[in-house]
Design an enzyme around this catalytic site. Structure first.
Site, PDB file in Angstrom:
ATOM      1  N   THR A 298       0.839  -1.189   0.000  1.00 50.29           N
ATOM      2  CA  THR A 298       0.000   0.000   0.000  1.00 50.29           C
ATOM      3  C   THR A 298       0.880   1.247   0.000  1.00 50.29           C
ATOM      4  O   THR A 298       0.705   2.159  -0.817  1.00 50.29           O
ATOM      5  CB  THR A 298      -0.945   0.005   1.226  1.00 50.29           C
ATOM      6  OG1 THR A 298      -1.827  -1.115   1.117  1.00 50.29           O
ATOM      7  CG2 THR A 298      -1.743   1.288   1.310  1.00 50.29           C
TER       8      THR A 298
ATOM      9  N   ASN B 265      -5.284  -9.317  -8.173  1.00 50.63           N
ATOM     10  CA  ASN B 265      -5.490 -10.034  -6.916  1.00 50.63           C
ATOM     11  C   ASN B 265      -6.831 -10.761  -6.838  1.00 50.63           C
ATOM     12  O   ASN B 265      -6.971 -11.717  -6.101  1.00 50.63           O
ATOM     13  CB  ASN B 265      -5.353  -9.073  -5.727  1.00 50.63           C
ATOM     14  CG  ASN B 265      -6.091  -7.774  -5.943  1.00 50.63           C
ATOM     15  OD1 ASN B 265      -5.876  -7.080  -6.932  1.00 50.63           O
ATOM     16  ND2 ASN B 265      -6.981  -7.434  -5.039  1.00 50.63           N
TER      17      ASN B 265
ATOM     18  N   GLN C  46       1.050  -9.529  -6.175  1.00 55.29           N
ATOM     19  CA  GLN C  46       0.564 -10.906  -6.319  1.00 55.29           C
ATOM     20  C   GLN C  46       1.455 -11.731  -7.249  1.00 55.29           C
ATOM     21  O   GLN C  46       1.306 -12.947  -7.318  1.00 55.29           O
ATOM     22  CB  GLN C  46      -0.867 -10.896  -6.877  1.00 55.29           C
ATOM     23  CG  GLN C  46      -1.899 -10.309  -5.942  1.00 55.29           C
ATOM     24  CD  GLN C  46      -2.257 -11.225  -4.769  1.00 55.29           C
ATOM     25  OE1 GLN C  46      -1.969 -12.425  -4.788  1.00 55.29           O
ATOM     26  NE2 GLN C  46      -2.870 -10.661  -3.746  1.00 55.29           N
TER      27      GLN C  46
ATOM     28  N   SER D 179       5.241  -6.904  -1.536  1.00 49.57           N
ATOM     29  CA  SER D 179       4.863  -6.948  -0.120  1.00 49.57           C
ATOM     30  C   SER D 179       5.285  -8.266   0.510  1.00 49.57           C
ATOM     31  O   SER D 179       5.260  -9.313  -0.146  1.00 49.57           O
ATOM     32  CB  SER D 179       3.345  -6.799  -0.016  1.00 49.57           C
ATOM     33  OG  SER D 179       2.932  -6.904   1.327  1.00 49.57           O
ATOM     34  N   GLY D 180       5.643  -8.239   1.797  1.00 49.91           N
ATOM     35  CA  GLY D 180       6.107  -9.442   2.495  1.00 49.91           C
ATOM     36  C   GLY D 180       5.017 -10.473   2.754  1.00 49.91           C
ATOM     37  O   GLY D 180       5.198 -11.661   2.488  1.00 49.91           O
ATOM     38  N   HIS D 181       3.865 -10.007   3.240  1.00 47.63           N
ATOM     39  CA  HIS D 181       2.893 -10.982   3.761  1.00 47.63           C
ATOM     40  C   HIS D 181       2.127 -11.744   2.693  1.00 47.63           C
ATOM     41  O   HIS D 181       1.388 -12.669   3.004  1.00 47.63           O
ATOM     42  CB  HIS D 181       1.932 -10.305   4.747  1.00 47.63           C
ATOM     43  CG  HIS D 181       0.887  -9.438   4.136  1.00 47.63           C
ATOM     44  ND1 HIS D 181      -0.420  -9.847   4.006  1.00 47.63           N
ATOM     45  CD2 HIS D 181       0.937  -8.198   3.610  1.00 47.63           C
ATOM     46  CE1 HIS D 181      -1.129  -8.880   3.447  1.00 47.63           C
ATOM     47  NE2 HIS D 181      -0.331  -7.854   3.195  1.00 47.63           N
TER      48      HIS D 181
ATOM     49  N   THR E 255      13.159   4.921  11.426  1.00 45.40           N
ATOM     50  CA  THR E 255      14.092   3.855  11.803  1.00 45.40           C
ATOM     51  C   THR E 255      13.680   2.542  11.151  1.00 45.40           C
ATOM     52  O   THR E 255      12.515   2.143  11.213  1.00 45.40           O
ATOM     53  CB  THR E 255      14.122   3.709  13.344  1.00 45.40           C
ATOM     54  OG1 THR E 255      14.501   4.963  13.902  1.00 45.40           O
ATOM     55  CG2 THR E 255      15.100   2.625  13.779  1.00 45.40           C
TER      56      THR E 255
ATOM     57  N   CYS F  54     -19.022  -6.575   2.141  1.00 45.38           N
ATOM     58  CA  CYS F  54     -20.331  -6.390   2.766  1.00 45.38           C
ATOM     59  C   CYS F  54     -20.243  -5.256   3.772  1.00 45.38           C
ATOM     60  O   CYS F  54     -19.423  -5.280   4.664  1.00 45.38           O
ATOM     61  CB  CYS F  54     -20.712  -7.671   3.485  1.00 45.38           C
ATOM     62  SG  CYS F  54     -22.425  -8.064   3.388  1.00 45.38           S
TER      63      CYS F  54
HETATM   64  C1  LIG Z   1      -2.341  -7.063  -0.903  1.00 42.50           C
HETATM   65  C2  LIG Z   1      -2.157  -6.192  -2.063  1.00 42.50           C
HETATM   66  C3  LIG Z   1      -1.729  -4.864  -1.899  1.00 42.50           C
HETATM   67  C4  LIG Z   1      -1.524  -4.240  -0.543  1.00 42.50           C
HETATM   68  O1  LIG Z   1      -0.404  -4.776   0.090  1.00 42.50           O
HETATM   69  P1  LIG Z   1      -0.140  -4.512   1.642  1.00 42.50           P
HETATM   70  O2  LIG Z   1       1.271  -4.924   1.840  1.00 42.50           O
HETATM   71  O3  LIG Z   1      -1.118  -5.387   2.378  1.00 42.50           O
HETATM   72  O4  LIG Z   1      -0.356  -3.074   1.904  1.00 42.50           O
HETATM   73  C5  LIG Z   1      -1.528  -4.104  -3.040  1.00 42.50           C
HETATM   74  N1  LIG Z   1      -1.719  -4.626  -4.265  1.00 42.50           N
HETATM   75  C6  LIG Z   1      -2.130  -5.888  -4.458  1.00 42.50           C
HETATM   76  C7  LIG Z   1      -2.312  -6.393  -5.841  1.00 42.50           C
HETATM   77  C8  LIG Z   1      -2.362  -6.713  -3.368  1.00 42.50           C
HETATM   78  O5  LIG Z   1      -2.774  -7.967  -3.569  1.00 42.50           O
END
Ligand SMILES: *Cc1c(COP(=O)(O)O)cnc(C)c1O
Length: 391
Positions: A72, A151, A179, A199-201, A237, A325
């Site tokens: 994000t 996504n 993705q 993104s990491g997660h 930091t 929703c």
């Molecule tokens: C999850 C996602 C994001 C946001 O990533 P975050 O690290 O959760 O902020 C942005 N773009 C796409 C395509 C995503 O799937």
């Protein structure tokens, strides 16, 4: 009840290898990488290693990687930072109608700030229309941002073709690859990509960390103002444990993409076949082949996707829908609508996203539940729109 998690596009579990790599940085190695003493130098070394790993994963130089709090922030920063830094050249930005909200909402904000934004249409598969891109690139265009893979429906854009067209016009090209990292091979230098978010997660790394790649020479303004961290462009930091985790996650995800994805792609195709064989009036959303190896977005005709999701949840199965929703109303997926799906199909869409850990046995359980759920929902409401509340 053994729970089944098929929502890996929303987030993924942290891999144990990544956690092991992170652990010392929560406990014994706690220095601030900006400090010059040995504690700081140890942390700085970890930061450097992580930056190299991310850079290697996407084919750029470590000096072109900036750590952020996630995609994000990377998306917000790329758009805002590049648009404002290149304002003197022009005020036109091109993106698509199916981008993540972190792109679309920043575009809306930039419109308020005096930029002009073109939102490209997509076809029935979710591909942007290349001729429409060509047609809209003009001397005022400074930035094009098109996601690598969607996504919701998993469609993978013809990224090289897009990058080539944008480069030919001398315009900066950014892609949200959140993705796509770990799913397809990406080499930003070879492909001519100027900026990329990850993104990491979403790749079995930690939450709250990501990176923005910006090619050397591309003008970008800082997004966080303060100290000199991240080459003076992103102050604050450094979150060393998270960054170390991101580095490891990118390394693992990008190391062996072809073999990593073979199993999950086979499972995906098995799942699609089983659904089509056992449930009628189903429609696979997105492109059948050029899609993320773990994504199945399926519309079940004459039922409500939200109801399917909630009934699966009662069985311990986690999936998602494109709609959100809110009190008394359902906001429909802008992605599915942009693809021109009928109202019924938009309403009936359910997203299943698999992982390397997903098994065939799990998918058999899910298909068996789906058969029951869809039948039940269609029975209570033959003209569609069965609601959980009426069961
Ligand atoms: C999850 C996602 C994001 C946001 O990533 P975050 O690290 O959760 O902020 C942005 N773009 C796409 C395509 C995503 O799937």
């Amino acid at each position: 009840m053994n729970k089944i998690y098929l929502d890996n596009a929303a987030t993924t579990p942290l891999s144990s290898e990544v956690l092991n790599e992170m652990m010392p940085y929560f406990t014994s190695i706690y220095g601030n990488p900006s400090s010059v003493h040995s504690f700081g130098r140890e942390a700085k070394h970890a930061l450097d290693v992580a930056r190299e790993r991310v850079a290697r994963g996407i084919g750029c130089d470590p000096s072109e990687i900036y750590f952020t709090s996630g995609s994000t922030e990377a998306n917000n920063w790329a758009l805002y930072g590049i648009a404002t830094a290149n304002r003197a050249k022009g005020r036109h930005i091109i993106t698509s109608k199916i981008e993540h909200p972190s792109i679309l909402n920043m575009c809306k904000h930039l419109e308020d700030e005096g930029f002009r934004v073109t939102y490209l249409d997509v076809d029935q598969y979710g591909f942007i229309k290349i001729d429409q891109l060509l047609h809209n690139l003009d001397s005022d265009t400074i930035l094009v941002s098109i996601m690598t893979a969607n996504n919701e429906v998993g469609t993978i854009q013809n990224l090289q073709a897009i990058a080539n067209i944008v480069a030919e016009k001398g315009v900066i090209f950014h892609t949200d690859a959140t993705q796509a990292v770990g799913a397809i091979n990406l080499n930003v230098h070879d492909m001519g990509i100027d900026a990329l978010s990850l993104s990491g997660h979403k790749i079995n790394g930690p939450k709250g960390v990501g990176a923005l790649y910006v090619r050397k020479g591309v003008k970008i303004n800082p997004f966080m103002l303060g100290g000199e961290q991240e080459y003076g462009l992103r102050a604050g930091t450094s979150n060393i444990p998270a960054i170390v985790g991101l580095g490891k996650a990118v390394e693992l995800a990008t190391r062996d993409i072809t073999t990593n994805n073979k199993k999950v792609r086979q499972l995906r195709d098995y799942f699609i076949t089983q659904i089509n064989k056992n449930i009628d009036l189903c429609h696979l959303n997105g492109h059948p082949v050029q899609r993320l190896p773990n994504n199945i977005n399926m519309s079940f005709g004459m039922v409500d996707g939200e109801s399917v999701m909630m009934l699966l949840d009662l069985q311990g199965i986690a999936v998602s829908t494109g709609s959100a929703c809110s009190v008394g109303s359902i906001k429909q997926s802008n992605v599915l609508k942009a693809m021109g799906l009928s109202k019924d199909l938009v309403q009936g869409a359910v997203r299943f996203t698999l992982s390397k850990a997903t098994t065939k046995e799990e998918l058999d359980i899910v298909v068996a539940e789906l058969i029951k759920i869809v039948q039940k929902l269609r029975q209570i409401s033959p003209i569609g729109k069965g609601q959980v509340g009426t069961l």
